[in-house]
Motif scaffolding. Structure first.
Motif, PDB file in Angstrom:
ATOM      1  N   ASP A   1       0.831  -1.209   0.000  1.00  0.00           N
ATOM      2  CA  ASP A   1       0.000   0.000   0.000  1.00  0.00           C
ATOM      3  C   ASP A   1       0.863   1.255   0.000  1.00  0.00           C
ATOM      4  O   ASP A   1       1.801   1.379   0.798  1.00  0.00           O
ATOM      5  CB  ASP A   1      -0.908   0.021   1.232  1.00  0.00           C
ATOM      6  CG  ASP A   1      -2.157  -0.828   1.042  1.00  0.00           C
ATOM      7  OD1 ASP A   1      -2.361  -1.343  -0.063  1.00  0.00           O
ATOM      8  OD2 ASP A   1      -2.919  -0.975   2.017  1.00  0.00           O
ATOM      9  N   ALA A   2       0.508   2.185  -0.855  1.00  0.00           N
ATOM     10  CA  ALA A   2       1.239   3.456  -0.908  1.00  0.00           C
ATOM     11  C   ALA A   2       1.038   4.269   0.363  1.00  0.00           C
ATOM     12  O   ALA A   2       1.896   5.069   0.748  1.00  0.00           O
ATOM     13  CB  ALA A   2       0.767   4.262  -2.118  1.00  0.00           C
ATOM     14  N   GLU A   3      -0.075   4.049   1.045  1.00  0.00           N
ATOM     15  CA  GLU A   3      -0.389   4.847   2.223  1.00  0.00           C
ATOM     16  C   GLU A   3       0.563   4.577   3.383  1.00  0.00           C
ATOM     17  O   GLU A   3       0.671   5.398   4.307  1.00  0.00           O
ATOM     18  CB  GLU A   3      -1.823   4.563   2.686  1.00  0.00           C
ATOM     19  CG  GLU A   3      -2.894   5.066   1.744  1.00  0.00           C
ATOM     20  CD  GLU A   3      -3.268   4.021   0.705  1.00  0.00           C
ATOM     21  OE1 GLU A   3      -4.310   4.181   0.074  1.00  0.00           O
ATOM     22  OE2 GLU A   3      -2.492   3.057   0.509  1.00  0.00           O
TER      23      GLU A   3
ATOM     24  N   GLU B   1       5.085   1.513  -5.938  1.00  0.00           N
ATOM     25  CA  GLU B   1       5.191   2.769  -6.674  1.00  0.00           C
ATOM     26  C   GLU B   1       3.972   2.996  -7.561  1.00  0.00           C
ATOM     27  O   GLU B   1       3.472   4.128  -7.677  1.00  0.00           O
ATOM     28  CB  GLU B   1       6.469   2.771  -7.518  1.00  0.00           C
ATOM     29  CG  GLU B   1       7.744   2.884  -6.684  1.00  0.00           C
ATOM     30  CD  GLU B   1       9.008   2.739  -7.516  1.00  0.00           C
ATOM     31  OE1 GLU B   1       8.874   2.442  -8.740  1.00  0.00           O
ATOM     32  OE2 GLU B   1      10.109   2.918  -6.971  1.00  0.00           O
ATOM     33  N   MET B   2       3.479   1.936  -8.189  1.00  0.00           N
ATOM     34  CA  MET B   2       2.281   2.086  -9.014  1.00  0.00           C
ATOM     35  C   MET B   2       1.066   2.432  -8.152  1.00  0.00           C
ATOM     36  O   MET B   2       0.234   3.263  -8.536  1.00  0.00           O
ATOM     37  CB  MET B   2       2.035   0.812  -9.818  1.00  0.00           C
ATOM     38  CG  MET B   2       2.969   0.639 -11.006  1.00  0.00           C
ATOM     39  SD  MET B   2       2.517  -0.725 -12.094  1.00  0.00           S
ATOM     40  CE  MET B   2       3.116  -2.138 -11.161  1.00  0.00           C
TER      41      MET B   2
ATOM     42  N   ALA C   1      -0.283   1.311 -18.377  1.00  0.00           N
ATOM     43  CA  ALA C   1       0.369   1.463 -19.678  1.00  0.00           C
ATOM     44  C   ALA C   1       1.822   1.888 -19.524  1.00  0.00           C
ATOM     45  O   ALA C   1       2.715   1.394 -20.248  1.00  0.00           O
ATOM     46  CB  ALA C   1      -0.398   2.480 -20.527  1.00  0.00           C
ATOM     47  N   GLU C   2       2.094   2.785 -18.588  1.00  0.00           N
ATOM     48  CA  GLU C   2       3.477   3.229 -18.371  1.00  0.00           C
ATOM     49  C   GLU C   2       4.350   2.058 -17.948  1.00  0.00           C
ATOM     50  O   GLU C   2       5.504   1.937 -18.411  1.00  0.00           O
ATOM     51  CB  GLU C   2       3.499   4.326 -17.301  1.00  0.00           C
ATOM     52  CG  GLU C   2       2.925   5.656 -17.759  1.00  0.00           C
ATOM     53  CD  GLU C   2       2.810   6.658 -16.613  1.00  0.00           C
ATOM     54  OE1 GLU C   2       2.976   6.239 -15.444  1.00  0.00           O
ATOM     55  OE2 GLU C   2       2.542   7.846 -16.883  1.00  0.00           O
ATOM     56  N   PHE C   3       3.847   1.194 -17.085  1.00  0.00           N
ATOM     57  CA  PHE C   3       4.641   0.043 -16.644  1.00  0.00           C
ATOM     58  C   PHE C   3       4.904  -0.910 -17.804  1.00  0.00           C
ATOM     59  O   PHE C   3       6.043  -1.380 -17.986  1.00  0.00           O
ATOM     60  CB  PHE C   3       3.914  -0.700 -15.521  1.00  0.00           C
ATOM     61  CG  PHE C   3       4.648  -1.929 -15.058  1.00  0.00           C
ATOM     62  CD1 PHE C   3       5.625  -1.847 -14.077  1.00  0.00           C
ATOM     63  CD2 PHE C   3       4.382  -3.175 -15.623  1.00  0.00           C
ATOM     64  CE1 PHE C   3       6.315  -2.988 -13.669  1.00  0.00           C
ATOM     65  CE2 PHE C   3       5.067  -4.313 -15.220  1.00  0.00           C
ATOM     66  CZ  PHE C   3       6.036  -4.214 -14.235  1.00  0.00           C
TER      67      PHE C   3
END
Length: 516
Positions: free
Chosen positions: A216-218, A272-273, A289-291
């Motif tokens: 989790d980014a949080e 990171e995503m 798409a970037e990944f």
């Protein structure tokens, strides 16, 4: 004449419901791979990756995102409601095969195969469960591990009074709170809440501790301390693709292209995503798409739509979906509820049963009704329409019954003196006289449906509930308003339209009486 106008309005509602169904179905390709995802960022990003990989290979897909938890997705896969989704090995072992001895991935793969489900190889990251709390709070209380919660609760009143709020799924799962509490002898009571809201609860101080996912980014954003699982309760949660066995023969190319993700995503990349979506508010499709472009050498065109263009298209789509839910459920309720109201008036003993039954239905929690409908009707619009239909019955049945009951006795006697039989009395006298009450009940049901239809997004029904759910997940007030404001406006418009329709449906004499 008035009843003919009423029937015309009813026909228009029915036509709208059929038109929205046809329009929805016509937008879907004849054969496509249905990809599902759970209702938080990570599975949605991965689902978008699967969509982009498939589309790059010329395979038609549909992504049904934010469908709920493991049980809903797994049962949807088994029943054929979806063809493919991503899940986690630890979740499958502890939640789906609880009580079955499964020691490794091969045994898990065999257990799934017995159910007609295939499991691909891990994508590379281990998104394990953990407990987390604010770093400052944990430091002040001297909490490093989950065992510290138990030991310190005996000597420190502040620890004993910690407020725990965990996700609704975690509070019930075998690999969640019940097993964790037993393993560590945790002396706390917990409150269930949405996983995304729990982080805001930590930030505001409403709760002190919650369950987290390690990617989790949080965790970094809110400066959380991840408590050490020193007794090793949580299993390994490798992310794996699950798909129906039939895809191996009907769409082997899809399995091949999705397998390109195997071993390509580590914990840092996934975290990171997640941060790109949750913190930076970047669209999941763009992040996926970037990944793929950076790590698989693909050349997927990134979305270039303007914010306002996307907003307009999304608003049109959710409006049509919402109208579909409301129109079909209301049309069905009118067709069924008015005869039930008539029967309730004509046969008092039967009416007692009918009014009691629809009254009980009205008291049932909407979320429970939706979940109950899933095994019967699957995911998507149909169970949501069925639930809305049930909630529409009471106001229409009761208003029909009340309208007929309140007709003065002398008017009934006049109709009898004129030689009208019961059928003629009903159509020419009773229903016109009761039309104001009946229309009021239909209007009430319609307005209720507009608001209640938002909860259908929890099972993939779409509508205005979709941006509301996404707004909660992303902590985006703009998205919340994108669903809430149109729903409020639509309810106001529906109320006004029914008010206008009264001029043409309700006899003039009754309108004058209502005005006085």
């Amino acid at each position: 004449m008035k009843m003919n106008l009423f029937l015309l309005v009813l026909a228009i509602i029915g036509l709208l419901s059929l038109t929205t169904v046809d329009a929805q179905e016509n937008r879907l390709p004849l054969r496509r791979i249905i990809i599902g995802s759970k209702s938080y960022n990570e599975p949605i990003i991965l689902g978008e990756m699967a969509v982009l990989l498939a589309e790059d290979a010329g395979i038609e897909t549909q992504h049904r995102a934010e469908l709920g938890g493991t049980r809903i997705l797994y049962e949807a896969l088994r029943s054929g409601e979806i063809d493919f989704y991503f899940d986690y090995t630890g979740t499958l072992i502890k939640e789906i095969f609880d009580g079955v001895l499964i020691r490794n991935d091969d045994e898990l793969r065999a257990a799934l195969a017995a159910k007609g489900i295939r499991m691909g190889k891990p994508l590379g990251f281990n998104n394990t469960y953990a407990l987390g709390m604010k770093e400052s709070r944990a430091e002040a209380l001297g909490i490093q591990s989950i065992s510290d919660l138990t030991s310190l609760a005996l000597t420190n009143p502040q620890v004993a009074k910690l407020k725990l709020g965990v996700s609704d799924e975690f509070i019930q799962r075998a690999d969640g709170w019940p097993g964790l509490q037993e393993r560590y002898s945790l002396p706390f009571k917990v409150t269930g809440m949405d996983h995304n809201l729990a982080y805001r609860g930590l930030e505001s101080g409403t709760i002190d501790l919650t369950d987290i996912y390690s990617t989790d980014a949080e965790v970094k954003y809110y400066k959380l301390r991840v408590l050490e699982d020193d007794l090793g309760f949580f299993p390994v949660y490798y992310c794996v693709p699950l798909y129906r066995k039939e895809l191996e023969t009907t769409a082997p190319q899809f399995i091949e292209v999705v397998s390109r993700l195997e071993g390509k995503i580590d914990n840092q990349a996934m975290s990171e995503m997640n941060a790109r979506v949750q913190i930076d508010q970047v669209d999941e499709t763009r992040v996926a798409a970037e990944f793929l472009n950076a790590n698989l050498g693909m050349q997927i065109d990134l979305p270039t739509d303007s914010r306002w263009g996307k907003l307009a298209r999304d608003l049109l789509r959710t409006t049509l979906e919402h109208l579909r839910l409301v129109a079909i459920s209301l049309f069905a309720a009118i067709v069924i509820a008015i005869p039930l109201g008539i029967a309730s008036f004509r046969y008092p003993k039967l009416g007692y049963v009918i009014l009691g039954a629809v009254g009980i239905i009205q008291t049932l929690p909407s979320l429970a009704v939706l979940v109950f409908m899933i095994p019967l009707l699957g995911l998507g619009a149909l169970p949501a329409i069925a639930a809305l239909f049930l909630y529409s019955l009471l106001p229409i049945v009761r208003s029909t019954y009340t309208g007929l009951r309140d007709i003065p006795a002398n008017l009934r006697e006049s109709a009898t003196v004129l030689g009208l039989d019961q059928r003629a009395q009903l159509w020419q006298v009773e229903l016109p006289l009761a039309s104001r009450s009946i229309l009021s009940g239909i209007k009430t049901a319609a307005v209720i449906n507009v608001g209640a239809a938002t909860i259908g997004a929890l099972i993939g029904a779409g509508g205005y509930g979709q941006p509301i759910l996404t707004g909660i997940r992303l902590n985006d007030v703009g998205l919340l308003l994108q669903g809430a404001v149109p729903a409020a406006i639509l309810a106001t418009v529906v109320d006004a339209l029914f008010g206008y329709a009264e001029r043409f449906i309700i006899p003039a004499g009754l309108r004058v009486k209502a005005g006085h």
